[in-house]
Design a protein around this motif. Sequence first.
Motif, PDB file in Angstrom:
ATOM      1  N   SER A   1     112.804 -20.985  55.016  1.00  0.00           N
ATOM      2  CA  SER A   1     111.994 -20.656  55.964  1.00  0.00           C
ATOM      3  C   SER A   1     112.244 -18.999  55.960  1.00  0.00           C
ATOM      4  CB  SER A   1     111.932 -20.649  56.853  1.00  0.00           C
ATOM      5  OG  SER A   1     110.956 -19.470  57.715  1.00  0.00           O
ATOM      6  N   ILE A   2     114.540 -19.114  55.650  1.00  0.00           N
ATOM      7  CA  ILE A   2     114.854 -17.616  56.250  1.00  0.00           C
ATOM      8  C   ILE A   2     114.671 -17.077  54.586  1.00  0.00           C
ATOM      9  CG2 ILE A   2     116.983 -16.704  55.622  1.00  0.00           C
ATOM     10  CD1 ILE A   2     117.651 -18.598  57.878  1.00  0.00           C
ATOM     11  N   GLY A   3     114.465 -18.177  53.650  1.00  0.00           N
ATOM     12  CA  GLY A   3     114.254 -18.404  51.324  1.00  0.00           C
ATOM     13  C   GLY A   3     113.662 -17.095  51.850  1.00  0.00           C
ATOM     14  N   GLU A   4     112.110 -17.525  52.473  1.00  0.00           N
ATOM     15  CA  GLU A   4     111.545 -16.479  52.240  1.00  0.00           C
ATOM     16  C   GLU A   4     110.611 -15.090  52.939  1.00  0.00           C
ATOM     17  OE1 GLU A   4     108.256 -18.265  50.267  1.00  0.00           O
ATOM     18  OE2 GLU A   4     109.903 -19.432  49.371  1.00  0.00           O
ATOM     19  N   ASN A   5     111.096 -15.545  54.237  1.00  0.00           N
ATOM     20  CA  ASN A   5     111.290 -14.041  55.393  1.00  0.00           C
ATOM     21  C   ASN A   5     112.336 -14.289  56.532  1.00  0.00           C
ATOM     22  OD1 ASN A   5     110.057 -11.809  57.053  1.00  0.00           O
ATOM     23  ND2 ASN A   5     108.206 -11.397  56.209  1.00  0.00           N
ATOM     24  N   ILE A   6     112.857 -13.661  56.635  1.00  0.00           N
ATOM     25  CA  ILE A   6     113.794 -14.212  57.939  1.00  0.00           C
ATOM     26  C   ILE A   6     113.402 -13.565  59.431  1.00  0.00           C
ATOM     27  CG2 ILE A   6     115.097 -11.986  57.886  1.00  0.00           C
ATOM     28  CD1 ILE A   6     117.552 -13.534  58.923  1.00  0.00           C
ATOM     29  N   LYS A   7     111.579 -12.434  59.295  1.00  0.00           N
ATOM     30  CA  LYS A   7     111.191 -12.112  59.975  1.00  0.00           C
ATOM     31  C   LYS A   7     110.857 -13.065  60.630  1.00  0.00           C
ATOM     32  CE  LYS A   7     112.554  -7.713  59.185  1.00  0.00           C
ATOM     33  NZ  LYS A   7     112.976  -6.096  58.729  1.00  0.00           N
ATOM     34  N   LYS A   8     109.898 -13.303  60.253  1.00  0.00           N
ATOM     35  CA  LYS A   8     108.508 -14.836  59.869  1.00  0.00           C
ATOM     36  C   LYS A   8     109.394 -16.222  60.628  1.00  0.00           C
ATOM     37  CE  LYS A   8     105.342 -12.810  57.285  1.00  0.00           C
ATOM     38  NZ  LYS A   8     104.024 -13.491  55.916  1.00  0.00           N
ATOM     39  N   THR A   9     111.048 -16.353  60.862  1.00  0.00           N
ATOM     40  CA  THR A   9     111.619 -17.285  60.381  1.00  0.00           C
ATOM     41  C   THR A   9     111.683 -17.433  62.169  1.00  0.00           C
ATOM     42  OG1 THR A   9     112.122 -17.375  58.083  1.00  0.00           O
ATOM     43  CG2 THR A   9     113.348 -18.844  60.529  1.00  0.00           C
ATOM     44  N   PHE A  10     112.761 -16.218  61.974  1.00  0.00           N
ATOM     45  CA  PHE A  10     113.098 -15.239  63.943  1.00  0.00           C
ATOM     46  C   PHE A  10     112.254 -14.528  64.647  1.00  0.00           C
ATOM     47  CE2 PHE A  10     116.617 -17.398  61.799  1.00  0.00           C
ATOM     48  CZ  PHE A  10     117.441 -18.435  62.514  1.00  0.00           C
ATOM     49  N   PRO A  11     110.619 -14.213  65.322  1.00  0.00           N
ATOM     50  CA  PRO A  11     109.865 -13.357  64.832  1.00  0.00           C
ATOM     51  C   PRO A  11     110.545 -12.442  66.000  1.00  0.00           C
ATOM     52  CG  PRO A  11     108.655 -15.183  65.720  1.00  0.00           C
ATOM     53  CD  PRO A  11     109.956 -15.592  64.496  1.00  0.00           C
ATOM     54  N   THR A  12     111.761 -12.930  67.175  1.00  0.00           N
ATOM     55  CA  THR A  12     111.950 -12.427  68.316  1.00  0.00           C
ATOM     56  C   THR A  12     113.983 -12.631  67.890  1.00  0.00           C
ATOM     57  OG1 THR A  12     112.132 -14.263  69.553  1.00  0.00           O
ATOM     58  CG2 THR A  12     110.938 -12.120  69.740  1.00  0.00           C
ATOM     59  N   ASP A  13     114.848 -11.516  68.335  1.00  0.00           N
ATOM     60  CA  ASP A  13     116.307 -11.909  69.187  1.00  0.00           C
ATOM     61  C   ASP A  13     116.749 -12.761  69.833  1.00  0.00           C
ATOM     62  OD1 ASP A  13     116.343 -10.520  70.233  1.00  0.00           O
ATOM     63  OD2 ASP A  13     117.865  -8.410  69.846  1.00  0.00           O
ATOM     64  N   TYR A  14     118.153 -12.909  70.039  1.00  0.00           N
ATOM     65  CA  TYR A  14     118.349 -14.148  70.887  1.00  0.00           C
ATOM     66  C   TYR A  14     118.241 -13.803  72.541  1.00  0.00           C
ATOM     67  CZ  TYR A  14     121.916 -16.291  73.832  1.00  0.00           C
ATOM     68  OH  TYR A  14     122.161 -16.656  75.497  1.00  0.00           O
ATOM     69  N   TYR A  15     118.003 -11.920  72.255  1.00  0.00           N
ATOM     70  CA  TYR A  15     116.926 -11.662  73.695  1.00  0.00           C
ATOM     71  C   TYR A  15     116.448 -11.156  73.791  1.00  0.00           C
ATOM     72  CZ  TYR A  15     122.796 -10.333  73.139  1.00  0.00           C
ATOM     73  OH  TYR A  15     123.845 -10.103  73.015  1.00  0.00           O
ATOM     74  N   GLY A  16     114.714 -11.596  72.871  1.00  0.00           N
ATOM     75  CA  GLY A  16     113.761 -11.509  72.918  1.00  0.00           C
ATOM     76  C   GLY A  16     113.343  -9.716  72.766  1.00  0.00           C
ATOM     77  N   ASN A  17     113.694  -9.350  71.547  1.00  0.00           N
ATOM     78  CA  ASN A  17     114.063  -7.843  70.870  1.00  0.00           C
ATOM     79  C   ASN A  17     112.692  -8.550  69.304  1.00  0.00           C
ATOM     80  OD1 ASN A  17     114.898  -6.102  72.502  1.00  0.00           O
ATOM     81  ND2 ASN A  17     117.041  -7.011  71.295  1.00  0.00           N
ATOM     82  N   LYS A  18     111.292  -7.916  69.379  1.00  0.00           N
ATOM     83  CA  LYS A  18     110.991  -8.229  68.078  1.00  0.00           C
ATOM     84  C   LYS A  18     111.503  -7.724  66.621  1.00  0.00           C
ATOM     85  CE  LYS A  18     106.227  -7.847  70.362  1.00  0.00           C
ATOM     86  NZ  LYS A  18     105.079  -6.872  69.796  1.00  0.00           N
ATOM     87  N   THR A  19     112.104  -8.792  65.904  1.00  0.00           N
ATOM     88  CA  THR A  19     113.387  -8.570  65.201  1.00  0.00           C
ATOM     89  C   THR A  19     112.350  -7.446  63.732  1.00  0.00           C
ATOM     90  OG1 THR A  19     111.824 -10.127  63.177  1.00  0.00           O
ATOM     91  CG2 THR A  19     114.126 -10.641  65.002  1.00  0.00           C
ATOM     92  N   ASP A  20     111.295  -7.134  63.626  1.00  0.00           N
ATOM     93  CA  ASP A  20     110.525  -6.577  62.728  1.00  0.00           C
ATOM     94  C   ASP A  20     111.216  -5.059  63.602  1.00  0.00           C
ATOM     95  OD1 ASP A  20     109.094  -6.118  64.147  1.00  0.00           O
ATOM     96  OD2 ASP A  20     107.234  -6.741  63.765  1.00  0.00           O
ATOM     97  N   THR A  21     111.189  -4.549  64.646  1.00  0.00           N
ATOM     98  CA  THR A  21     111.694  -3.390  64.841  1.00  0.00           C
ATOM     99  C   THR A  21     113.641  -3.199  64.880  1.00  0.00           C
ATOM    100  OG1 THR A  21     112.621  -4.131  67.351  1.00  0.00           O
ATOM    101  CG2 THR A  21     110.269  -3.601  66.508  1.00  0.00           C
TER     102      THR A  21
END
Length: 283
Positions: free
Chosen positions: A137-157
């Motif tokens: 999935s990371i090979g397709e889109n890492i931000k879709k794989t992980f919509p949020t980071d460990y702290y709950g922040n949206k990865t696309d921001t």
Amino acid sequence: MKFWINISNIDKRWIYLLMAIVIIFPFFIKLDLPVSISPPTQSLYDFIDSIPNKDNPILISFDYDPSTQGELTPMAIALIRHAFSNNQRVISMSFWAQGIGLAEEITSNVAKEFDKVEGKDYVVMPYIPGVSAVVLSIGENIKKTFPTDYYGNKTDTLECLKNVKNYKQIPIVISLAGGSSPYTWISYAYTKHGQLVGIGTTAVAASAYYPYLRTKQVVGMLGGLKGAAEYELLIKTNKNAKGRQMATIGMNSQSFGHLAMILLIIIGNISYFVIRKQKGGKA
């Protein structure tokens, strides 16, 4: 004769005390025992050091738990120190539920040494089950794989991931593994997407990955505590890295412990043969 008899009958608790002293000693006294750099360690260091675009983050996967952190955590610290000393961004993650806490703690602590900012200079991803599915999935889109980071922040921001979509923007993935995770990265990330892979592994497992080094499927490897100590020496020499060198201290303790064991074996054998000779050759 009496001396050697006393040696052969020495209370084993004195031996335990001696071993404790020689192992603890290097933790308090700075020692510079020689460390030779192995080719797999040098290769991994050279690759990370030569990454041209520092905005493209390296990915470090903390695929281990506390049972093997004695060998693998010093590797993680050294690798992140190297990246931050080059102003290289870092993505930390883990396939192990127990490993994600280690990933967050180690990454954030090293970031404080370099005044790096979470979300800008590094990002810690949350634990998501499904090892091979996550790698693909990371090979397709890492931000879709992980919509949020460990702290709950949206990865696309997050600024750290601003220009990162998939493996094409990640120079290298480094799997620090207490298990077989590197095989998954090689099989799916490298074979399918051409993602370059580095490995950090326990000493007992290191030999299994040499075929992948020879075929260039793996860029470089840190093997056990010695590999971590080698990397610490490289960043200390070339990057003037500060901070406690856990692997180097551990190797010093290990070296003194081995030396003490060798001396005890020699003394024990001398005692045995001296007593045997005095008794007329009878054991």
